[in-house]
Design a protein around this motif. Sequence first.
Motif, PDB file in Angstrom:
ATOM      1  N   GLU A  30      -3.889   5.779  -0.322  1.00 54.86           N
ATOM      2  CA  GLU A  30      -4.829   4.678  -0.520  1.00 54.86           C
ATOM      3  C   GLU A  30      -5.698   4.494   0.721  1.00 54.86           C
ATOM      4  O   GLU A  30      -5.272   4.777   1.836  1.00 54.86           O
ATOM      5  CB  GLU A  30      -4.087   3.375  -0.817  1.00 54.86           C
ATOM      6  N   THR A  31      -6.897   4.015   0.500  1.00 53.86           N
ATOM      7  CA  THR A  31      -7.813   3.739   1.602  1.00 53.86           C
ATOM      8  C   THR A  31      -7.617   2.304   2.062  1.00 53.86           C
ATOM      9  O   THR A  31      -7.535   1.389   1.239  1.00 53.86           O
ATOM     10  CB  THR A  31      -9.271   3.948   1.160  1.00 53.86           C
ATOM     11  N   ILE A  87       0.851  -1.191   0.000  1.00 52.62           N
ATOM     12  CA  ILE A  87       0.000   0.000   0.000  1.00 52.62           C
ATOM     13  C   ILE A  87       0.880   1.232   0.000  1.00 52.62           C
ATOM     14  O   ILE A  87       2.035   1.188   0.414  1.00 52.62           O
ATOM     15  CB  ILE A  87      -0.972   0.028   1.199  1.00 52.62           C
ATOM     16  N   ARG A 107      -7.084  -3.605   1.475  1.00 51.68           N
ATOM     17  CA  ARG A 107      -7.118  -2.416   0.616  1.00 51.68           C
ATOM     18  C   ARG A 107      -8.488  -2.246   0.037  1.00 51.68           C
ATOM     19  O   ARG A 107      -9.240  -3.113  -0.109  1.00 51.68           O
ATOM     20  CB  ARG A 107      -6.137  -2.538  -0.538  1.00 51.68           C
TER      21      ARG A 107
END
Length: 78
Positions: free
Chosen positions: A60-61, A56, A78
Amino acid sequence: MKKIILAASALSLMTGAAFASTASGVVGNINPETRVITLESGKSYTVPRDVALPVIQAGETVSIHFNDEGDKVQAVLR
């Protein structure tokens, strides 16, 4: 009577899973060497070595899942 016991058992199992907590947010910083994820909110989480750490990047969420006690990271999604 057996049906009532089975239904109560199933309900208790489902309810137990609902108590596991999660934290979601946008990654502000990640240090793969120390396995620390810091969200933009300022909260930091250390991911144990026995938990897979996906690749990640900041921005990014992610969703961070904890054990039933809420004190150990169980998964990072993710």
